[in-house]
Scaffold this motif. Sequence first.
Motif, mmCIF file in Angstrom:
data_model
loop_
_atom_site.group_PDB
_atom_site.id
_atom_site.type_symbol
_atom_site.label_atom_id
_atom_site.label_comp_id
_atom_site.label_asym_id
_atom_site.label_seq_id
_atom_site.Cartn_x
_atom_site.Cartn_y
_atom_site.Cartn_z
ATOM 1 N N ALA A 26 0.835 -1.204 0.000
ATOM 2 C CA ALA A 26 0.000 0.000 0.000
ATOM 3 C C ALA A 26 0.860 1.241 0.000
ATOM 4 C CB ALA A 26 -0.891 0.012 1.223
ATOM 5 N N GLY A 27 0.432 2.280 -0.758
ATOM 6 C CA GLY A 27 1.160 3.543 -0.777
ATOM 7 C C GLY A 27 0.612 4.474 0.277
ATOM 8 N N PRO A 28 1.155 5.694 0.334
ATOM 9 C CA PRO A 28 0.652 6.663 1.305
ATOM 10 C C PRO A 28 -0.806 7.012 1.031
ATOM 11 C CG PRO A 28 2.102 7.721 -0.286
ATOM 12 C CD PRO A 28 2.227 6.245 -0.524
ATOM 13 N N ASP A 29 -1.543 7.305 2.079
ATOM 14 C CA ASP A 29 -2.982 7.554 1.980
ATOM 15 C C ASP A 29 -3.274 9.003 2.335
ATOM 16 O OD1 ASP A 29 -5.722 7.597 2.128
ATOM 17 O OD2 ASP A 29 -5.870 5.715 3.235
ATOM 18 N N PRO A 30 -3.863 9.829 1.441
ATOM 19 C CA PRO A 30 -4.169 11.223 1.776
ATOM 20 C C PRO A 30 -5.153 11.336 2.934
ATOM 21 C CG PRO A 30 -5.242 10.608 -0.277
ATOM 22 C CD PRO A 30 -4.302 9.486 0.060
ATOM 23 N N GLU A 31 -6.010 10.342 3.061
ATOM 24 C CA GLU A 31 -6.998 10.394 4.152
ATOM 25 C C GLU A 31 -6.316 10.388 5.510
ATOM 26 O OE1 GLU A 31 -9.407 7.041 3.484
ATOM 27 O OE2 GLU A 31 -10.184 7.759 1.573
ATOM 28 N N ALA A 32 -5.213 9.605 5.622
ATOM 29 C CA ALA A 32 -4.521 9.534 6.902
ATOM 30 C C ALA A 32 -3.957 10.884 7.295
ATOM 31 C CB ALA A 32 -3.405 8.493 6.820
ATOM 32 N N SER A 33 -3.361 11.593 6.332
ATOM 33 C CA SER A 33 -2.821 12.924 6.630
ATOM 34 C C SER A 33 -3.933 13.909 6.969
ATOM 35 C CB SER A 33 -2.006 13.439 5.433
ATOM 36 O OG SER A 33 -0.843 12.669 5.253
ATOM 37 N N LEU A 34 -5.081 13.789 6.297
ATOM 38 C CA LEU A 34 -6.203 14.685 6.577
ATOM 39 C C LEU A 34 -6.769 14.416 7.971
ATOM 40 C CD1 LEU A 34 -7.818 16.968 5.260
ATOM 41 C CD2 LEU A 34 -9.463 15.256 4.468
ATOM 42 N N GLU A 35 -6.841 13.138 8.335
ATOM 43 C CA GLU A 35 -7.314 12.804 9.675
ATOM 44 C C GLU A 35 -6.347 13.332 10.734
ATOM 45 O OE1 GLU A 35 -9.975 11.567 10.751
ATOM 46 O OE2 GLU A 35 -10.934 10.549 9.071
ATOM 47 N N GLN A 36 -5.047 13.216 10.441
ATOM 48 C CA GLN A 36 -4.061 13.728 11.371
ATOM 49 C C GLN A 36 -4.203 15.248 11.529
ATOM 50 O OE1 GLN A 36 -0.087 12.569 10.320
ATOM 51 N NE2 GLN A 36 0.827 13.340 12.236
ATOM 52 N N LEU A 37 -4.449 15.939 10.431
ATOM 53 C CA LEU A 37 -4.661 17.383 10.473
ATOM 54 C C LEU A 37 -5.906 17.725 11.280
ATOM 55 C CD1 LEU A 37 -4.077 20.316 9.536
ATOM 56 C CD2 LEU A 37 -5.451 19.799 7.491
ATOM 57 N N ASP A 118 10.228 12.077 6.779
ATOM 58 C CA ASP A 118 11.189 11.269 7.527
ATOM 59 C C ASP A 118 10.874 9.783 7.418
ATOM 60 O OD1 ASP A 118 12.427 13.582 8.273
ATOM 61 O OD2 ASP A 118 11.389 13.713 10.214
ATOM 62 N N ASP A 119 9.598 9.453 7.233
ATOM 63 C CA ASP A 119 9.193 8.051 7.164
ATOM 64 C C ASP A 119 8.926 7.613 5.731
ATOM 65 O OD1 ASP A 119 9.300 7.856 9.936
ATOM 66 O OD2 ASP A 119 7.268 8.675 10.127
ATOM 67 N N GLY A 120 9.478 8.291 4.770
ATOM 68 C CA GLY A 120 9.262 7.936 3.371
ATOM 69 C C GLY A 120 8.199 8.806 2.756
ATOM 70 N N ASP A 121 7.616 8.327 1.661
ATOM 71 C CA ASP A 121 6.579 9.098 0.976
ATOM 72 C C ASP A 121 5.382 9.332 1.891
ATOM 73 O OD1 ASP A 121 8.121 9.190 -1.243
ATOM 74 O OD2 ASP A 121 7.009 7.658 -2.369
ATOM 75 N N THR A 122 4.809 10.544 1.800
ATOM 76 C CA THR A 122 3.641 10.881 2.605
ATOM 77 C C THR A 122 2.861 11.973 1.899
ATOM 78 O OG1 THR A 122 2.875 11.583 4.787
ATOM 79 C CG2 THR A 122 4.829 12.680 3.928
ATOM 80 N N TRP A 123 1.628 12.156 2.334
ATOM 81 C CA TRP A 123 0.811 13.271 1.827
ATOM 82 C C TRP A 123 0.984 14.445 2.764
ATOM 83 C CZ3 TRP A 123 -1.658 13.665 -2.749
ATOM 84 C CH2 TRP A 123 -1.844 12.474 -3.481
ATOM 85 N N GLN A 124 1.371 15.583 2.182
ATOM 86 C CA GLN A 124 1.649 16.775 2.978
ATOM 87 C C GLN A 124 0.585 17.848 2.732
ATOM 88 O OE1 GLN A 124 5.626 17.733 1.627
ATOM 89 N NE2 GLN A 124 6.567 16.413 3.196
ATOM 90 N N VAL A 125 0.214 18.520 3.839
ATOM 91 C CA VAL A 125 -0.807 19.577 3.790
ATOM 92 C C VAL A 125 -0.187 20.862 3.264
ATOM 93 C CG1 VAL A 125 -2.338 21.034 5.178
ATOM 94 C CG2 VAL A 125 -2.114 18.584 5.699
ATOM 95 N N ARG A 126 -0.870 21.483 2.309
ATOM 96 C CA ARG A 126 -0.474 22.815 1.853
ATOM 97 C C ARG A 126 -1.183 23.840 2.746
ATOM 98 N NH1 ARG A 126 -1.361 22.136 -4.713
ATOM 99 N NH2 ARG A 126 0.212 20.474 -5.056
ATOM 100 N N TRP A 127 -0.454 24.317 3.740
ATOM 101 C CA TRP A 127 -1.079 25.183 4.752
ATOM 102 C C TRP A 127 -1.539 26.513 4.164
ATOM 103 C CZ3 TRP A 127 -3.484 25.474 9.079
ATOM 104 C CH2 TRP A 127 -3.667 26.731 9.670
ATOM 105 N N SER A 128 -2.741 26.972 4.596
ATOM 106 C CA SER A 128 -3.247 28.310 4.288
ATOM 107 C C SER A 128 -4.300 28.657 5.335
ATOM 108 C CB SER A 128 -3.861 28.368 2.885
ATOM 109 O OG SER A 128 -5.065 27.646 2.849
ATOM 110 N N PRO A 129 -4.536 29.944 5.617
ATOM 111 C CA PRO A 129 -5.542 30.343 6.608
ATOM 112 C C PRO A 129 -6.949 29.827 6.272
ATOM 113 C CG PRO A 129 -4.118 32.195 6.095
ATOM 114 C CD PRO A 129 -3.785 31.110 5.106
ATOM 115 N N GLU A 130 -7.217 29.607 4.948
ATOM 116 C CA GLU A 130 -8.556 29.152 4.555
ATOM 117 C C GLU A 130 -8.908 27.786 5.132
ATOM 118 O OE1 GLU A 130 -6.269 30.465 2.589
ATOM 119 O OE2 GLU A 130 -7.135 31.526 0.872
ATOM 120 N N ILE A 131 -7.906 27.033 5.586
ATOM 121 C CA ILE A 131 -8.188 25.741 6.218
ATOM 122 C C ILE A 131 -8.987 25.954 7.507
ATOM 123 C CG2 ILE A 131 -7.092 23.795 7.426
ATOM 124 C CD1 ILE A 131 -4.841 23.919 5.390
#
Length: 631
Positions: A26-37, A118-131
Amino acid sequence: MSRLLRMSAAALAGVLLTSACSLPGAGPDPEASLEQLASALQKGELAGVPVASDGSAASREHAEIVAGLETLGTPEVEVGSVTDEGDTATGSLSWTWKVAQETWSYDTQVEMSRGSGDDGDTWQVRWSPEIVEGSLEKGETLQTSTIKPRRGDILGAGDEPLVTLRPVLRVGVDKNGLAPGVAQRSAAQVAALIDIDRADFVEQVRKTGPRAFVQGIVYRRAEAPTRVLDQISDISGGKALSDHLPLAPSKNFAAGLLGTVGPATAEVVEDSDGRLRAGDDAGLSGLQKRYDEQLFGSRGATVVAVDEEGERRNLFTADPTPGEDLMLTVDRQVQQVAEQALADVGPPSAIVAIRPSTGEVVAAASGPGSKGYNTATFGQYAPGSTFKVVTALALLRGGLSPSSRVSCPATTVVDGKSFKNYDDYPADGLGRITLADAVANSCNTAFIGRRDRIGEGGLAAAAAALGLGVDHDLGFPAYFGEVGEPASETQAAASTIGQGTVLASPMAMATVVASVLAGKAVLPVLLPDQEVSQQQPEQPLTAQEARQLRQMMRGVVERGSGTLLQGVRGGEVIAKTGTAEFGSEPPLPTHAWMVAGRGDLAVAVFVERGESGSGTAGPILRRFLGTVPAR
């Protein structure tokens, strides 16, 4: 592809992260990064969230954006849909804030990109105030401010406002733009102008922030001194700000009963279990304090976006809920007549007026000498000879009648204690007289001499039949009096003339007269919406007993100590005078009492220190009855 998630961020974050990292191939999951956010935003801290650029800068900006929302607590942040297209993904977040009594809900979009961490490929959040809020622009922050609710009124008979918002002027120093030394000099000048403690006010001004308005005094607008209005603007920072406060018609109007409203102290805030905050106006005494939660209502709030220039843009408003009015039976006109009758009385004093037909308290005035104490309904004093109405009932039950002969000597001795009649007792009222004449002339020795006709508990039972000595929680400070068990023959003798173990409030003595007029024990009513069940006396007042008491009390006016009430307009008046010694240093001072009834009105007048009931309380009672319309 698109996936819809319905579980909360906090519940799914760990599961999704574990799944994304542990499934073979399995590759990186965008949902996991969104849940973390979402979980991080809910906690108010972005540390650990994979951010496409500078994570530290994003954390600082996020903290600045939400710093002004501390009073709202933490939001609920849930993940909505997630769509990924190769190396980019878009997700949605659903935000819910509790703003005052309402819910502020909205959705925001989050852009993400695939990157290396640090842990390999991951989905990263593009930060902005609109979040945080979809309309926010760079440099804007969120702030909230409280909207105070309109305090409920206290209404009297006929729904007439007794306490309502009335115009006032807050006089003080506005420190905005003043150097510290100037502000303190201005404080000293303002203190001198409005006649308050100079050192204390200067210290208040010194301690507050650089933009604070520090209040020195509040005037009713119509009562603000002309010299203050003329000179306040000549002082640097001196201001008289217009406002409205919940006030009675006048400063002394039922003050001891209604109580006051003012800024909540630290102690009041602490005792409110989170209901009140610093800066709130709250009830500090009397009915205002007891019913503060009802009268206060619920505060509202507004959320705004503020840019770097200070421009504000409204995002959400939760309207306040006005306080609920408190209903009283007090008649404004009758209360004002009572206040005026006591206006020149120096010692603590009171007038209480009750409608016997309904029990409604139409006036409960404590004079200026009471200095804010609720003498009218909660004072505790020996009622003196006004209590002879109760003793007369006990003697009627002991076999006497109004025409029964009793002995009225100038003095009598009980266990070595000498009792006498009042100083100007009429000489022709001595000797063998009727019980009716003993009531009319208020012969102490006659009542003491026939205490043998009152069985054990008979005095307390007679008091209960007239509404005295039986406690009820009526929703306001009310002392119904007491008839204690005497510890000696001397105390038993003194109790028959309203001293000894007997205490009463002016309200309790007005209740006695109301019960005589109504022919039954009357329960005072001040708060008509308060449900109270009356405890009926074991030996209720009979119709014959009530007629006999009215007959004897009428004799007080016709030929006895209450003749000054003759000629009072509005119909036949019944009455009883009373004087009670108190203290321990001779010559003993005396309480002055007089109670009366006319038509559907029962009244008690009390003055803590006076010459006699007829001489001190009597003229006050005559003025009151002469002004209040009969009904």
